[in-house]
Structure formats: structure tokens, C-alpha cells
Write an enzyme that holds these catalytic residues in place. Structure first.
Site, PDB file in Angstrom:
ATOM      1  N   SER A 160      72.026   6.262 -30.564  1.00 50.50           N
ATOM      2  CA  SER A 160      71.021   5.727 -31.480  1.00 50.50           C
ATOM      3  C   SER A 160      71.156   4.205 -31.576  1.00 50.50           C
ATOM      4  O   SER A 160      71.032   3.517 -30.560  1.00 50.50           O
ATOM      5  CB  SER A 160      71.158   6.427 -32.833  1.00 50.50           C
ATOM      6  OG  SER A 160      70.075   6.135 -33.673  1.00 50.50           O
ATOM      7  N   GLU A 178      50.478   1.929 -34.141  1.00 47.67           N
ATOM      8  CA  GLU A 178      49.524   0.828 -34.220  1.00 47.67           C
ATOM      9  C   GLU A 178      49.076   0.470 -32.809  1.00 47.67           C
ATOM     10  O   GLU A 178      49.756   0.760 -31.839  1.00 47.67           O
ATOM     11  CB  GLU A 178      50.180  -0.407 -34.851  1.00 47.67           C
ATOM     12  CG  GLU A 178      50.672  -0.173 -36.257  1.00 47.67           C
ATOM     13  CD  GLU A 178      51.290  -1.418 -36.870  1.00 47.67           C
ATOM     14  OE1 GLU A 178      51.026  -2.532 -36.380  1.00 47.67           O
ATOM     15  OE2 GLU A 178      52.036  -1.271 -37.841  1.00 47.67           O
ATOM     16  N   HIS A 202      65.812   7.653 -29.826  1.00 49.25           N
ATOM     17  CA  HIS A 202      64.930   8.591 -30.561  1.00 49.25           C
ATOM     18  C   HIS A 202      63.516   8.446 -29.987  1.00 49.25           C
ATOM     19  O   HIS A 202      62.540   8.377 -30.724  1.00 49.25           O
ATOM     20  CB  HIS A 202      64.918   8.287 -32.056  1.00 49.25           C
ATOM     21  CG  HIS A 202      66.229   8.426 -32.740  1.00 49.25           C
ATOM     22  ND1 HIS A 202      66.769   9.632 -33.112  1.00 49.25           N
ATOM     23  CD2 HIS A 202      67.133   7.482 -33.123  1.00 49.25           C
ATOM     24  CE1 HIS A 202      67.939   9.433 -33.706  1.00 49.25           C
ATOM     25  NE2 HIS A 202      68.184   8.145 -33.717  1.00 49.25           N
TER      26      HIS A 202
END
Lengths: 292, 292
Positions: A160, A178, A202
Site C-alpha cells: 500500500s 473526475e 489498491h
């Protein structure tokens, strides 16, 4: 700073003799160890495929592992979780230490430096990559750690946030959902293991392809790693995929773009970006951009 | 079926004479009208850039527009919204009709067929593309509508579900936030305006790049359109970007993949997929895959 289980354990024994099995030389003379970027949420209860892969490369039963939970907001909790996992796999309890450093001063502590000198495996936990880079970036500890990795003496893994920080540069913050604009990612200096590559984690799970495409407008090579998936990058720049999901290579070498830093909120053009999605077992050369 | 404001208005006037200005011929002899795929959430209160573009191409003040809200679960609400917008732009009130058909029988009604015969603009609203295709797919109404579009007599636009349905094939359902597997998209037959292209909408806003990449494993050319953004595709296969966000071209012509339909839940490899992100004002030829 605190080092678990005890600083007294540092430097004891013959772990220095056990170089990680992943160490090898390529044609260009690199003898660095493998770096394993993990996309987060790696299996800790089942086969533990990814953690076991790291553990094996770090020397298996003969490994000397340092867990660094500096990215985490709960280092006193997450550090021991990994420590126990590696002990369960077979490393001696006094050969798995948690190096709980929380600021750059901690990273200058001679005991911390001594600890790293004998490691055959370094594991960076998840959390916040900005915190991790602020604590470790540019410190003597990082220099020693990187030196040891370059010499092929210690395998490095990060999950991560720990994976993001492996790059010379990293995505410090970013958005998804977006239209792509230059403003949706902030790129900062990472810990400097992987040159020329920006790592995101992720990846498909948090819909981060667009922020990585935005990053590639600035840097040519980006890698997105899904949860419970890892990219093990060897000294010859060959990337091997391990785990349940995919590793996405965003190749911007032939990219043409009109991105400017001037207008961060304006959608931009990106032409000729190449994508490769790689599932477990795939091998890909980051230098030639070809499947191995 | 109901046609608003009244069926009596059908066929009146000389709108047939006003071919949409977008109609043109390319070197291959196509004289079809422009098809405008809109990514959903197009501006209806400000400059109305996209809706105004459609309206102009459909003939402006001389347009004869049919709004088809068959995708919507609330056609009696959404149909009049668009009708009023086009009337406000300057089309005569009796030249904007809502064709509220809810099943394939409605689509065989002679009054509906008559209505379409005189249109210069067809607007498919959002909703559910599967519902839209079930109501209209293969009906005589669709055949007439497509024929009229092929002859360059009526500009066709669809927003959201209406945009998806413009393709010969469409993503009927899909997921995001997972590692890519063949099972994350379901592809079905669309309304058949755009050949060889799969259109996705609310694109970056709903993080749909992975499902489009999965679709491209089966079909070579896919287009993802952001909200308040449109791709206007002319008879020469040139795509023009209009609006606030980006249009993403996923070019799978050089793709190599190990996708099989056998294991829908298994991550797969995709190599050499090419991406182009295009902001407003960009023009791109879908045949040559080059910026115009």
C-alpha cells in the site's frame, strides 16, 4: 524510536551470511536485490502467497527481517502483526524486529542503523506514504538501507503506502471519479528504490487508473497494483506478478500530451499511451517493455 | 404509446426540407448524419453547449425534433424536460415531440413511424440501455430511424444510456472497483447506429475505464465519455469532442490477450492496448486512429 523485541538482538548471529536467494546479476552488472511492491490488503490468513514470497526471497528460515511501520498511524499495532506472521513462517523470533521510528531523528539513532546493517528483508507497512517519506526520506538510515539493497543483501517490500514510497517519485495524493486534469495528482519524492517508475496501489479496487494516467503525463513509466497482488522487480528490471489481481503497466514512452502545469483544472489531451494488464505468473521487462 | 404534444402535429410543415447542417459526404460515399454520444449530466441550465450543438446540427430554428425517453423509468417527466429546452432554444412548440414508447408494440404504431419520417433530430434520453434496446431493438421504427439517419436526414443524439445504445453493441451492465476479469462486463446488442464501437458514459466520473478495457478484449474499438461531454461522430468517422470533460479512446487493434469466456472470474492479460484522452476541441479519426 523503539525496536522490538529488543535492541539487544541486533547484530547477533550469522544472518549476514544468508543473502536473499533473489539476489542475482544481470548483464549490466546490477546486483541489487528484488523489490516487491504490494497493492495492499495482501492475504494474511490463507496461503499468504505474497508475504511468503517476500519471506522466501529474504532468506526464509534464515531471514533477518525488519518491519518498518512508519507509514502507519497505528505502528504499535501493525508492526507486531507482520512480525508475528514472519515468525509463524519460520524465522526466529529474535530475527524479526519492528523498527518503530516516527520522525527523522529516530532514523539517525545508531541502534536503528545497526539493525538495518544485518537485515536480509525490509518490510514497509501501509498507512500514509507522505508520512513515510517525511520520516525516512534523505536520512542516513535510508541511505544505508538502499545501499544494502543495491548490494543485493536485503530484499525490500512495501505494501500500500509502503509500495508507493518505493519509487524515486510517488503519488502523494490523488483523486478518482473526475475527468483527468493535471490537478488530480500530487507527485512527491519517494524513498528511491525504483528509479523512473511511479507505483500506485489498491489500484483497480479504488479506481486509480486515471490518476496514474495523469502521473504518466509527467513521468513515462507507471505501475498500478491491485489489492492482494504484487510486482516483484528484479535487478534485470523484470517484473513478476504474484497474487490474486492484476498489475497494470502504463507506458508513456510514446506519449504526446498538451498537459501544462499552468491550468491544473483543465482537462488535457493524452495520445498514444500504451497499457498492459498482467495477471499472476506474467513476467514483463520494464526496460524493453515486452512480455518475458 | 403517447406522442406529445399531439399526434396531430406529425407530418405538418416543411421540416423535411431542412436537412441537418452536419450532413456531409466522405470519400467512401457515406452521407449519414452526425451521431452525438453524450456522457450524461449534460448542462441544461448554463450555456447548454452540448444540447445547443445537437440542436444546431438538427436544423436549429427549423429543426423537427423527436425526444425518445424509452430508456427512462420516468419518461413522462424526462421527455418534457428536453422538449422544453429545445423549444426555449427556438424550435416551434409543435416541432418538438416526445415519443413515449414503452414496449415493442408501441414502436410499430403507424403514428410513431410517421413522426420519425419527418424528424431532423432524434434525442434518446438516459435511463437504462437494456430497457431502451428491449423496447426499440429490431423494430420497424428503429429501421426507419436508422435509414433516415443513414440518408443524412436526421441527426441522432443519446445521453447516458442513450449514448451506450448508439452502438451496434453496448455494455449492458458492468462493475468497477475490481481487478479486471471477463465477468465484469456484459455486452449486448445496441440500436445499431455506430458500427464497431462500444460507447461507455459517465466515464471517469464512475470509474469505468476497467470495464471498457474488458470490453475491448472482445471488440477492438471503445469510447468512454465523461459527464457533460460529447463525442460527435461524423460520416467520415471523425470524432469531435464537445463539453467540459474528456473522451477516452481505447484502441485494441494491436491488442494481445489471453481472455477466455471460460473463466469469467479470473484476471487476464491484456498487452498493447493504446489509449487516447481527448479534451474539448480535439478531433480524432476513428478509421486512421490519428488526431485530425
Amino acid at each position: 524510536m523503539s525496536i522490538h523485541p529488543s535492541v539487544a538482538a541486533i547484530g547477533a548471529g550469522d544472518v549476514e551470511l544468508h543473502q536473499p536467494p533473489s539476489t542475482k546479476r544481470d548483464g549490466r552488472g546490477s546486483s541489487r536485490a528484488v523489490a516487491i511492491a504490494i497493492g495492499g490488503a495482501e492475504d494474511k490468513e490463507g496461503d499468504k502467497t505474497i508475504l511468503r514470497d517476500f519471506w522466501q526471497r529474504a532468506g526464509g528460515e534464515h531471514s533477518d527481517i525488519v518491519v518498518i511501520p512508519a507509514a502507519s498511524g497505528i505502528p504499535e499495532t501493525i508492526g507486531p502483526v507482520y512480525r508475528n506472521l514472519f515468525i509463524e513462517m519460520g524465522t526466529a523470533a529474535d530475527a524479526v524486529r519492528v523498527l518503530d521510528i516516527r520522525n527523522p531523528f529516530d532514523a539517525c539513532n545508531p541502534a536503528a542503523l545497526e539493525l538495518v546493517k544485518h537485515s536480509t528483508g525490509i518490510y514497509f507497512t501501509g498507512g500514509d506514504q507522505e508520512r513515510l517519506a517525511e520520516v525516512l526520506g534523505g536520512t542516513e538510515l535510508m541511505q544505508q538501507l538502499r545501499q544494502r539493497w543495491l548490494q543485493g543483501k536485503t530484499t525490500v517490500a512495501g505494501t500500500s503506502a509502503g509500495a508507493s514510497a518505493l519509487g524515486h517519485q510517488m503519488i502523494a495524493r490523488g483523486y478518482s471519479g473526475e475527468s483527468p486534469t493535471p490537478g488530480i495528482v500530487t507527485v512527491k519524492a519517494g524513498l528511491g528504490f525504483l528509479a523512473g517508475v511511479i507505483v500506485d496501489q489498491h489500484f483497480h479496487n479504488r479506481n486509480r487508473l486515471i490518476r496514474l494516467l495523469t502521473a504518466v503525463a509527467h513521468r513515462p513509466d507507471c505501475i498500478g497494483i491491485d489489492e492482494d497482488t504484487a510486482a516483484a522487480i528484479g535487478p534485470d528490471d523484470t517484473l513478476e506478478v504474484i497474487g490474486a489481481g492484476t498489475v497494470t503497466i502504463v507506458d508513456g514512452r510514446t506519449l504526446r500530451s498538451n498537459v501544462t502545469e499552468v491550468d491544473l483544472d483543465r482537462p488535457f489531451n493524452l495520445h498514444d499511451v500504451k497499457l498492459h494488464l498482467l495477471a499472476a505468473g506474467s513476467r514483463f521487462c520494464l526496460t524493453t517493455r515486452a512480455v518475458v
